[in-house]
Design a protein around this motif. Structure first.
Motif, short mmCIF file in Angstrom:
data_model
loop_
_atom_site.label_atom_id
_atom_site.label_comp_id
_atom_site.label_asym_id
_atom_site.label_seq_id
_atom_site.Cartn_x
_atom_site.Cartn_y
_atom_site.Cartn_z
N LEU A 1 80.75 -12.41 -21.05
CA LEU A 1 79.62 -13.33 -21.03
C LEU A 1 78.32 -12.56 -20.87
CD1 LEU A 1 78.76 -16.37 -20.95
CD2 LEU A 1 78.76 -16.14 -18.46
N ARG A 2 77.32 -12.92 -21.64
CA ARG A 2 76.01 -12.31 -21.53
C ARG A 2 75.00 -13.41 -21.17
NH1 ARG A 2 78.55 -8.53 -24.00
NH2 ARG A 2 78.28 -7.27 -25.76
N TRP A 3 73.88 -13.01 -20.57
CA TRP A 3 72.88 -14.01 -20.20
C TRP A 3 72.38 -14.78 -21.41
CZ3 TRP A 3 72.76 -16.11 -15.83
CH2 TRP A 3 72.99 -15.40 -14.67
N THR A 4 72.39 -14.15 -22.58
CA THR A 4 71.95 -14.86 -23.78
C THR A 4 72.92 -15.98 -24.16
OG1 THR A 4 73.03 -13.17 -25.16
CG2 THR A 4 70.68 -12.89 -24.71
N ASP A 5 74.13 -15.95 -23.61
CA ASP A 5 75.12 -17.00 -23.86
C ASP A 5 74.89 -18.22 -22.96
OD1 ASP A 5 76.43 -15.25 -25.62
OD2 ASP A 5 77.75 -14.49 -24.02
N VAL A 6 74.13 -18.03 -21.88
CA VAL A 6 73.96 -19.09 -20.89
C VAL A 6 72.75 -19.95 -21.23
CG1 VAL A 6 73.56 -19.59 -18.45
CG2 VAL A 6 75.02 -17.67 -19.09
N SER A 7 73.00 -21.23 -21.41
CA SER A 7 71.91 -22.19 -21.66
C SER A 7 72.39 -23.57 -21.23
CB SER A 7 71.52 -22.20 -23.14
OG SER A 7 72.52 -22.83 -23.91
N ALA A 8 71.45 -24.46 -21.05
CA ALA A 8 71.79 -25.82 -20.67
C ALA A 8 72.64 -26.50 -21.74
CB ALA A 8 70.52 -26.63 -20.42
N ALA A 9 72.45 -26.13 -22.99
CA ALA A 9 73.21 -26.75 -24.08
C ALA A 9 74.61 -26.17 -24.22
CB ALA A 9 72.46 -26.59 -25.40
N SER A 10 74.74 -24.83 -24.17
CA SER A 10 76.05 -24.21 -24.43
C SER A 10 76.91 -24.05 -23.19
CB SER A 10 75.86 -22.85 -25.10
OG SER A 10 75.16 -21.98 -24.23
N THR A 11 76.29 -23.86 -22.03
CA THR A 11 77.04 -23.70 -20.78
C THR A 11 76.35 -24.49 -19.68
OG1 THR A 11 75.79 -21.69 -20.31
CG2 THR A 11 77.94 -21.40 -21.38
N PRO A 12 76.39 -25.81 -19.76
CA PRO A 12 75.61 -26.63 -18.81
C PRO A 12 76.00 -26.42 -17.35
CG PRO A 12 77.11 -27.99 -20.09
CD PRO A 12 77.15 -26.63 -20.70
N ASN A 13 77.27 -26.24 -17.04
CA ASN A 13 77.67 -26.08 -15.65
C ASN A 13 77.20 -24.75 -15.08
OD1 ASN A 13 78.90 -28.58 -15.57
ND2 ASN A 13 80.86 -27.77 -16.25
N ILE A 14 77.34 -23.68 -15.84
CA ILE A 14 76.87 -22.37 -15.38
C ILE A 14 75.36 -22.40 -15.24
CG2 ILE A 14 76.65 -19.92 -15.95
CD1 ILE A 14 79.38 -20.13 -17.35
N SER A 15 74.69 -22.96 -16.21
CA SER A 15 73.24 -23.03 -16.20
C SER A 15 72.74 -23.80 -14.98
CB SER A 15 72.74 -23.69 -17.49
OG SER A 15 71.36 -23.70 -17.54
N ALA A 16 73.35 -24.94 -14.67
CA ALA A 16 72.95 -25.74 -13.51
C ALA A 16 73.27 -25.00 -12.21
CB ALA A 16 73.65 -27.09 -13.54
N PHE A 17 74.40 -24.33 -12.17
CA PHE A 17 74.81 -23.60 -10.97
C PHE A 17 73.83 -22.48 -10.63
CE2 PHE A 17 77.39 -20.21 -8.97
CZ PHE A 17 77.73 -20.89 -7.80
N VAL A 18 73.47 -21.67 -11.62
CA VAL A 18 72.58 -20.54 -11.34
C VAL A 18 71.14 -21.00 -11.08
CG1 VAL A 18 74.01 -18.89 -12.59
CG2 VAL A 18 72.11 -19.98 -13.78
N ALA A 19 70.80 -22.20 -11.50
CA ALA A 19 69.45 -22.70 -11.25
C ALA A 19 69.22 -22.98 -9.77
CB ALA A 19 69.20 -23.98 -12.06
N ASP A 20 70.30 -23.24 -9.03
CA ASP A 20 70.19 -23.59 -7.60
C ASP A 20 70.59 -22.47 -6.65
OD1 ASP A 20 69.31 -26.12 -8.22
OD2 ASP A 20 71.33 -26.95 -8.27
N THR A 21 70.74 -21.26 -7.15
CA THR A 21 71.18 -20.15 -6.30
C THR A 21 70.32 -18.92 -6.57
OG1 THR A 21 72.77 -19.43 -7.96
CG2 THR A 21 73.59 -20.91 -6.26
N ALA A 22 70.44 -17.95 -5.70
CA ALA A 22 69.81 -16.65 -5.94
C ALA A 22 70.84 -15.80 -6.69
CB ALA A 22 69.44 -16.00 -4.62
N VAL A 23 70.51 -15.37 -7.89
CA VAL A 23 71.47 -14.70 -8.75
C VAL A 23 70.98 -13.31 -9.12
CG1 VAL A 23 72.67 -14.84 -10.98
CG2 VAL A 23 72.19 -16.92 -9.71
#
Length: 154
Positions: free
Chosen positions: A40-62
């Protein structure tokens, strides 16, 4: 140019943590969690393609850690061993792929991460012995040893 395929490891320090009863405990230290996601690369992470990962990292220090291992291709076990040792480490595999070959499917090329039985990684002694013979001076388990020596849980 050497090719490196490393697992994406997310270091997460939770902004909210709970007690066993589910209540927010703002007096406790936040947990630190490592999550490894091979390929997995950060370019793969988006609200559309990976909504759960995207929402999870939005609420944490990553933080992102791209692990470079002993070999040209980093298998998931290599990433975890390297993280725990603080230096390049790897599980033995023969043969490593040739520099001119395409990167293999990691599921076909890499051995699975060994199971943990009674709080011990199966085959740990052979992993330690293999890394002792490499030139990177990796001390497997150094991270968890340091955490435990400070009275914390790893």
């Amino acid at each position: 140019m050497a090719l490196l395929i490393a697992p994406l490891v997310l270091l997460i320090a939770g902004s909210a943590w709970g007690t066993p009863g589910g209540k927010l405990d703002t007096t406790a230290e936040p947990p630190v969690v490592f999550i490894g996601v091979p390929g997995l690369r950060w370019t793969d992470v988006s609200a559309a393609s990976t909504p759960n990962i995207s929402a999870f990292v939005a609420d944490t220090a990553v933080a992102q850690l791209s692990v470079r291992s002993v070999y040209r291709v980093t298998c998931p076990i290599d990433g975890w061993l390297t993280l725990g040792a603080g230096r390049r480490a790897a599980a033995q595999r023969v043969p490593d792929i040739d520099e001119t070959e395409n990167v293999p499917d990691l599921n076909e090329f890499c051995d699975p991460i060994p199971p943990v039985v009674d709080h011990r990684v199966e085959g740990w002694d052979s992993l330690v012995a293999y890394n002792d013979d490499l030139s990177f001076n990796a001390q497997l388990g150094q991270l968890s040893d340091a955490i435990r020596s400070n009275g914390e849980c790893a």
